[in-house]
Write an enzyme that holds these catalytic residues in place. Structure first.
Site, PDB file in Angstrom:
ATOM      1  N   LYS A  10      46.458  82.585  16.560  1.00 32.81           N
ATOM      2  CA  LYS A  10      47.328  83.417  16.781  1.00 32.81           C
ATOM      3  C   LYS A  10      46.888  84.845  15.785  1.00 32.81           C
ATOM      4  O   LYS A  10      46.133  84.841  15.180  1.00 32.81           O
ATOM      5  CB  LYS A  10      48.687  83.192  16.251  1.00 32.81           C
ATOM      6  CG  LYS A  10      49.317  81.996  17.273  1.00 32.81           C
ATOM      7  CD  LYS A  10      50.608  81.496  16.769  1.00 32.81           C
ATOM      8  CE  LYS A  10      51.064  80.370  17.666  1.00 32.81           C
ATOM      9  NZ  LYS A  10      52.519  79.870  17.302  1.00 32.81           N
ATOM     10  N   TYR A  50      56.004  82.118  26.508  1.00 29.76           N
ATOM     11  CA  TYR A  50      56.817  81.170  25.591  1.00 29.76           C
ATOM     12  C   TYR A  50      58.347  81.163  26.222  1.00 29.76           C
ATOM     13  O   TYR A  50      59.345  80.841  25.807  1.00 29.76           O
ATOM     14  CB  TYR A  50      57.183  81.995  24.238  1.00 29.76           C
ATOM     15  CG  TYR A  50      55.982  81.558  23.426  1.00 29.76           C
ATOM     16  CD1 TYR A  50      55.877  80.213  22.780  1.00 29.76           C
ATOM     17  CD2 TYR A  50      55.089  82.427  22.750  1.00 29.76           C
ATOM     18  CE1 TYR A  50      54.923  79.726  22.058  1.00 29.76           C
ATOM     19  CE2 TYR A  50      53.930  82.137  22.013  1.00 29.76           C
ATOM     20  CZ  TYR A  50      53.704  81.036  21.527  1.00 29.76           C
ATOM     21  OH  TYR A  50      52.954  80.309  20.598  1.00 29.76           O
ATOM     22  N   PHE A  58      64.570  82.916  17.596  1.00 27.70           N
ATOM     23  CA  PHE A  58      63.337  83.475  17.205  1.00 27.70           C
ATOM     24  C   PHE A  58      62.437  84.075  18.380  1.00 27.70           C
ATOM     25  O   PHE A  58      61.389  84.660  18.146  1.00 27.70           O
ATOM     26  CB  PHE A  58      62.625  82.445  16.315  1.00 27.70           C
ATOM     27  CG  PHE A  58      62.209  81.142  16.973  1.00 27.70           C
ATOM     28  CD1 PHE A  58      60.950  81.049  18.048  1.00 27.70           C
ATOM     29  CD2 PHE A  58      62.849  80.022  16.861  1.00 27.70           C
ATOM     30  CE1 PHE A  58      60.841  79.970  18.736  1.00 27.70           C
ATOM     31  CE2 PHE A  58      62.821  78.884  17.395  1.00 27.70           C
ATOM     32  CZ  PHE A  58      61.442  78.691  18.333  1.00 27.70           C
ATOM     33  N   ARG A  86      46.858  68.555  18.674  1.00 29.44           N
ATOM     34  CA  ARG A  86      48.236  68.473  17.836  1.00 29.44           C
ATOM     35  C   ARG A  86      48.100  67.901  16.474  1.00 29.44           C
ATOM     36  O   ARG A  86      48.639  68.438  15.548  1.00 29.44           O
ATOM     37  CB  ARG A  86      49.193  67.815  18.656  1.00 29.44           C
ATOM     38  CG  ARG A  86      49.749  68.388  20.018  1.00 29.44           C
ATOM     39  CD  ARG A  86      50.416  69.824  20.053  1.00 29.44           C
ATOM     40  NE  ARG A  86      51.609  69.674  19.437  1.00 29.44           N
ATOM     41  CZ  ARG A  86      52.528  70.714  19.240  1.00 29.44           C
ATOM     42  NH1 ARG A  86      52.342  71.820  20.073  1.00 29.44           N
ATOM     43  NH2 ARG A  86      53.608  70.548  18.643  1.00 29.44           N
ATOM     44  N   THR A  92      54.802  72.331  12.815  1.00 27.55           N
ATOM     45  CA  THR A  92      54.958  73.699  13.063  1.00 27.55           C
ATOM     46  C   THR A  92      55.058  74.339  11.866  1.00 27.55           C
ATOM     47  O   THR A  92      54.601  75.449  11.786  1.00 27.55           O
ATOM     48  CB  THR A  92      56.264  73.658  14.013  1.00 27.55           C
ATOM     49  OG1 THR A  92      56.056  73.087  15.299  1.00 27.55           O
ATOM     50  CG2 THR A  92      56.387  75.151  14.339  1.00 27.55           C
ATOM     51  N   ARG A 103      47.081  74.428  10.035  1.00 30.11           N
ATOM     52  CA  ARG A 103      48.270  74.827   9.632  1.00 30.11           C
ATOM     53  C   ARG A 103      48.504  74.944   7.896  1.00 30.11           C
ATOM     54  O   ARG A 103      48.991  75.811   7.310  1.00 30.11           O
ATOM     55  CB  ARG A 103      49.524  74.326  10.252  1.00 30.11           C
ATOM     56  CG  ARG A 103      49.562  75.254  11.715  1.00 30.11           C
ATOM     57  CD  ARG A 103      50.600  74.446  12.526  1.00 30.11           C
ATOM     58  NE  ARG A 103      50.790  75.352  13.838  1.00 30.11           N
ATOM     59  CZ  ARG A 103      51.523  74.850  14.818  1.00 30.11           C
ATOM     60  NH1 ARG A 103      51.914  73.510  14.948  1.00 30.11           N
ATOM     61  NH2 ARG A 103      51.773  75.693  15.978  1.00 30.11           N
ATOM     62  N   ASN A 113      52.001  80.932  12.173  1.00 28.54           N
ATOM     63  CA  ASN A 113      51.606  79.684  12.108  1.00 28.54           C
ATOM     64  C   ASN A 113      49.983  79.419  12.547  1.00 28.54           C
ATOM     65  O   ASN A 113      49.680  78.183  12.770  1.00 28.54           O
ATOM     66  CB  ASN A 113      52.186  78.520  12.291  1.00 28.54           C
ATOM     67  CG  ASN A 113      52.947  78.411  13.715  1.00 28.54           C
ATOM     68  OD1 ASN A 113      52.279  79.006  14.524  1.00 28.54           O
ATOM     69  ND2 ASN A 113      53.819  77.597  14.171  1.00 28.54           N
ATOM     70  N   HIS A 116      48.479  78.006  18.421  1.00 29.85           N
ATOM     71  CA  HIS A 116      49.216  77.128  19.336  1.00 29.85           C
ATOM     72  C   HIS A 116      48.407  75.889  19.986  1.00 29.85           C
ATOM     73  O   HIS A 116      47.095  76.189  20.191  1.00 29.85           O
ATOM     74  CB  HIS A 116      49.565  78.093  20.436  1.00 29.85           C
ATOM     75  CG  HIS A 116      49.954  77.424  21.626  1.00 29.85           C
ATOM     76  ND1 HIS A 116      51.260  77.049  21.745  1.00 29.85           N
ATOM     77  CD2 HIS A 116      49.471  77.092  22.823  1.00 29.85           C
ATOM     78  CE1 HIS A 116      51.479  76.394  22.949  1.00 29.85           C
ATOM     79  NE2 HIS A 116      50.233  76.586  23.366  1.00 29.85           N
ATOM     80  N   GLU A 127      49.188  76.206  31.090  1.00 30.06           N
ATOM     81  CA  GLU A 127      48.835  77.373  30.202  1.00 30.06           C
ATOM     82  C   GLU A 127      47.417  77.791  30.423  1.00 30.06           C
ATOM     83  O   GLU A 127      47.141  79.007  30.358  1.00 30.06           O
ATOM     84  CB  GLU A 127      49.087  76.796  28.769  1.00 30.06           C
ATOM     85  CG  GLU A 127      50.603  76.478  28.245  1.00 30.06           C
ATOM     86  CD  GLU A 127      50.723  75.840  27.085  1.00 30.06           C
ATOM     87  OE1 GLU A 127      52.095  75.758  26.806  1.00 30.06           O
ATOM     88  OE2 GLU A 127      49.767  75.549  26.225  1.00 30.06           O
TER      89      GLU A 127
HETATM   90  P1  ADP Z   1      54.854  74.253  18.098  1.00 27.72           P
HETATM   91  O1  ADP Z   1      53.889  75.589  18.213  1.00 27.72           O
HETATM   92  O2  ADP Z   1      54.249  73.395  16.673  1.00 27.72           O
HETATM   93  O3  ADP Z   1      54.614  73.899  19.549  1.00 27.72           O
HETATM   94  P2  ADP Z   1      57.357  75.092  18.836  1.00 27.72           P
HETATM   95  O4  ADP Z   1      56.665  75.135  20.602  1.00 27.72           O
HETATM   96  O5  ADP Z   1      58.436  74.466  18.414  1.00 27.72           O
HETATM   97  O6  ADP Z   1      56.076  74.824  17.953  1.00 27.72           O
HETATM   98  O7  ADP Z   1      57.482  76.727  18.890  1.00 27.72           O
HETATM   99  C1  ADP Z   1      56.577  77.562  19.198  1.00 27.72           C
HETATM  100  C2  ADP Z   1      56.513  78.759  18.346  1.00 27.72           C
HETATM  101  O8  ADP Z   1      57.368  79.381  18.005  1.00 27.72           O
HETATM  102  C3  ADP Z   1      55.780  78.083  16.662  1.00 27.72           C
HETATM  103  O9  ADP Z   1      54.509  77.978  16.788  1.00 27.72           O
HETATM  104  C4  ADP Z   1      56.208  79.408  15.972  1.00 27.72           C
HETATM  105  O10 ADP Z   1      55.172  80.248  16.110  1.00 27.72           O
HETATM  106  C5  ADP Z   1      57.466  79.808  16.711  1.00 27.72           C
HETATM  107  N1  ADP Z   1      58.796  79.295  15.881  1.00 27.72           N
HETATM  108  C6  ADP Z   1      58.990  78.008  16.041  1.00 27.72           C
HETATM  109  N2  ADP Z   1      60.220  77.746  15.420  1.00 27.72           N
HETATM  110  C7  ADP Z   1      60.285  79.141  14.624  1.00 27.72           C
HETATM  111  C8  ADP Z   1      61.278  79.522  13.578  1.00 27.72           C
HETATM  112  N3  ADP Z   1      62.273  78.532  13.412  1.00 27.72           N
HETATM  113  N4  ADP Z   1      61.411  80.718  13.141  1.00 27.72           N
HETATM  114  C9  ADP Z   1      60.306  81.562  13.579  1.00 27.72           C
HETATM  115  N5  ADP Z   1      59.487  81.031  14.626  1.00 27.72           N
HETATM  116  C10 ADP Z   1      59.617  79.900  14.906  1.00 27.72           C
HETATM  117 MG    MG Z   2      55.409  74.296  21.462  1.00 26.02          MG
END
Ligand code: ADP
Ligand code: MG
Length: 139
Positions: A10, A50, A58, A86, A92, A103, A113, A116, A127
């Site tokens: 990212k 997304y 968010f 993962r 996350t 992370r 973070n 992805h 994807e």
């Molecule tokens: P992951 O990337 O671990 O699969 P999610 O699918 O829940 O996590 O969320 C996708 C992405 O959205 C996260 O990697 C992060 O960049 C962003 N994100 C998730 N939760 C939050 C939050 N509470 N505030 C801001 N950004 C968030």
């Molecule tokens: Mg996710």
């Protein structure tokens, strides 16, 4: 079972010149980078990617972040690659991420973070197809 997953390094990570360091963690974990391209994600691409989070508070911030600097899109291959990556990524929220995970090592916040990774084999296929054609993946 050998499978493939989709990864993104990212903007927070590319901005800090961490592509090589992230790739080292990926490769040290036994995952093989079988396709990789550095791109500037368009707003349309980020919104589509997304889409499942469109109703989350968010979402706007996430799309803005993902288009704020270059990203590196990747296909990773290996034994149970989806679940394995993962694990390698960590939680996350970096505050909850285990030691040694990408992370924990590099993420700046729950939003910024660093990486992805697909959450299922089905989503991995979707994807991967958004960013790569079959001939661009060399296993
Ligand atoms: P992951 O990337 O671990 O699969 P999610 O699918 O829940 O996590 O969320 C996708 C992405 O959205 C996260 O990697 C992060 O960049 C962003 N994100 C998730 N939760 C939050 C939050 N509470 N505030 C801001 N950004 C968030
Ligand atoms: Mg996710």
């Amino acid at each position: 079972m050998t499978e493939r997953t989709f990864s993104i390094i990212k903007p927070d990570a590319t901005r800090r010149n961490l592509t090589g360091k992230v790739n080292a963690v990926i490769e040290d974990a036994g995952l093989r980078i079988v396709a990789q391209r550095r791109i500037r994600m368009t707003e349309d691409q980020a919104k589509k990617f997304y889409e499942v989070h469109a109703a989350r508070p968010f979402y706007g911030e996430l799309v803005e972040f993902m288009t704020s600097a270059p990203v590196v899109v990747q296909v990773l291959e290996g034994e149970n690659a989806v679940a394995r990556y993962r694990e390698v990524m960590g939680a996350t929220n970096p505050a909850d991420a285990a030691e040694g995970t990408i992370r924990k090592l590099y993420a700046e916040s729950v939003g910024e973070n660093s990486v992805h990774g697909s959450d299922s084999a089905e989503n991995a296929a979707i994807e991967i197809a958004q960013f790569f054609t079959d001939d661009q993946i060399v296993g």
